[in-house]
Design a protein around this motif. Sequence first.
Motif, PDB file in Angstrom:
ATOM      1  N   UNK A  70      42.542 -39.821   1.575  1.00  0.00           N
ATOM      2  CA  UNK A  70      42.245 -38.394   1.750  1.00  0.00           C
ATOM      3  C   UNK A  70      41.071 -37.968   0.876  1.00  0.00           C
ATOM      4  N   UNK A  71      41.049 -38.429  -0.363  1.00  0.00           N
ATOM      5  CA  UNK A  71      39.935 -38.091  -1.257  1.00  0.00           C
ATOM      6  C   UNK A  71      38.619 -38.669  -0.738  1.00  0.00           C
ATOM      7  N   UNK A  76      33.687 -35.579   5.254  1.00  0.00           N
ATOM      8  CA  UNK A  76      32.980 -36.589   6.061  1.00  0.00           C
ATOM      9  C   UNK A  76      33.392 -36.505   7.521  1.00  0.00           C
ATOM     10  N   UNK A  77      32.493 -36.971   8.382  1.00  0.00           N
ATOM     11  CA  UNK A  77      32.779 -37.005   9.814  1.00  0.00           C
ATOM     12  C   UNK A  77      32.062 -38.197  10.435  1.00  0.00           C
ATOM     13  N   UNK A  78      32.479 -38.543  11.664  1.00  0.00           N
ATOM     14  CA  UNK A  78      31.819 -39.610  12.403  1.00  0.00           C
ATOM     15  C   UNK A  78      31.883 -40.951  11.696  1.00  0.00           C
ATOM     16  N   UNK A  83      33.808 -45.163   7.848  1.00  0.00           N
ATOM     17  CA  UNK A  83      33.508 -46.079   6.744  1.00  0.00           C
ATOM     18  C   UNK A  83      34.273 -45.708   5.480  1.00  0.00           C
ATOM     19  N   UNK A  84      34.380 -44.415   5.186  1.00  0.00           N
ATOM     20  CA  UNK A  84      35.111 -43.977   3.988  1.00  0.00           C
ATOM     21  C   UNK A  84      36.579 -44.378   4.074  1.00  0.00           C
ATOM     22  N   UNK A  85      37.170 -44.168   5.244  1.00  0.00           N
ATOM     23  CA  UNK A  85      38.564 -44.549   5.465  1.00  0.00           C
ATOM     24  C   UNK A  85      38.718 -46.055   5.292  1.00  0.00           C
ATOM     25  N   UNK A  86      37.879 -46.814   5.977  1.00  0.00           N
ATOM     26  CA  UNK A  86      37.978 -48.276   5.948  1.00  0.00           C
ATOM     27  C   UNK A  86      37.749 -48.825   4.547  1.00  0.00           C
ATOM     28  N   UNK A  87      36.763 -48.293   3.837  1.00  0.00           N
ATOM     29  CA  UNK A  87      36.462 -48.784   2.494  1.00  0.00           C
ATOM     30  C   UNK A  87      37.575 -48.461   1.503  1.00  0.00           C
ATOM     31  N   UNK A  88      38.170 -47.270   1.624  1.00  0.00           N
ATOM     32  CA  UNK A  88      39.289 -46.919   0.740  1.00  0.00           C
ATOM     33  C   UNK A  88      40.461 -47.862   0.989  1.00  0.00           C
ATOM     34  N   UNK A 118      52.979 -41.175   7.885  1.00  0.00           N
ATOM     35  CA  UNK A 118      52.616 -40.119   8.829  1.00  0.00           C
ATOM     36  C   UNK A 118      51.232 -39.575   8.488  1.00  0.00           C
ATOM     37  N   UNK A 119      50.960 -39.388   7.199  1.00  0.00           N
ATOM     38  CA  UNK A 119      49.630 -38.913   6.777  1.00  0.00           C
ATOM     39  C   UNK A 119      48.540 -39.907   7.173  1.00  0.00           C
ATOM     40  N   UNK A 120      48.831 -41.205   7.056  1.00  0.00           N
ATOM     41  CA  UNK A 120      47.852 -42.229   7.437  1.00  0.00           C
ATOM     42  C   UNK A 120      47.483 -42.081   8.913  1.00  0.00           C
TER      43      UNK A 120
END
Length: 195
Positions: A70-71, A76-78, A83-88, A118-120
């Motif tokens: 989440x942080x 971020x978008x698109x 990338x932010x999700x995947x890298x975290x 559920x948040x994921x």
Amino acid sequence: MVRAGLTPERLTRAGAELADEVGFDQVTVSALARQFDVKVASLYSHLKSSQDLRIRIALFALDELADRVAAALAGRAGRDALAAFANAYRDYAREHPGRYAAARLRLDPATAAASAGVRHAQMTRAILRGYDLTEPDQTHAVRMLGSVFHGYVSLETAGGFSHTAIDSQESWVWVLDSLDALLRNRHARTTPPTT
């Protein structure tokens, strides 16, 4: 008798740290008792069983990972959000291999529904809104992203990519670019032309 200073939360955190050190499969109430230099029986006033401990660690890891993702996603978008999700996700798995394994523990439906899992799913769907996917494509994409990220991280942490000259980071970026292109193309293919 309850040992001073021991709480379910403290034991869960210690269990999570132990999972990172020795592997999630090796975490038991007995192993945790050795960490605290106490008798196993003294932990049963805080934990029901080794399975209870494992579930607590899984829930802890899911919460921790959801907070991190989440942080990373904020603002971020698109492709940037993807990338932010995947890298975290990847960074967490590399830094906390035992907790990452715990986050994959199969939970009963009620526990899973009340967990950060559920948040994921919600965060994954939020990323996909940037690609204008509708159902059933959105569900397919959630499953695809989870599969690709988990598969890549599992192979990488097991040393599966250490036998070639090309750095795994280079391949990771290639994978993210390819996923972004695939998701954008999927939307373009399903959007009817305007007349």
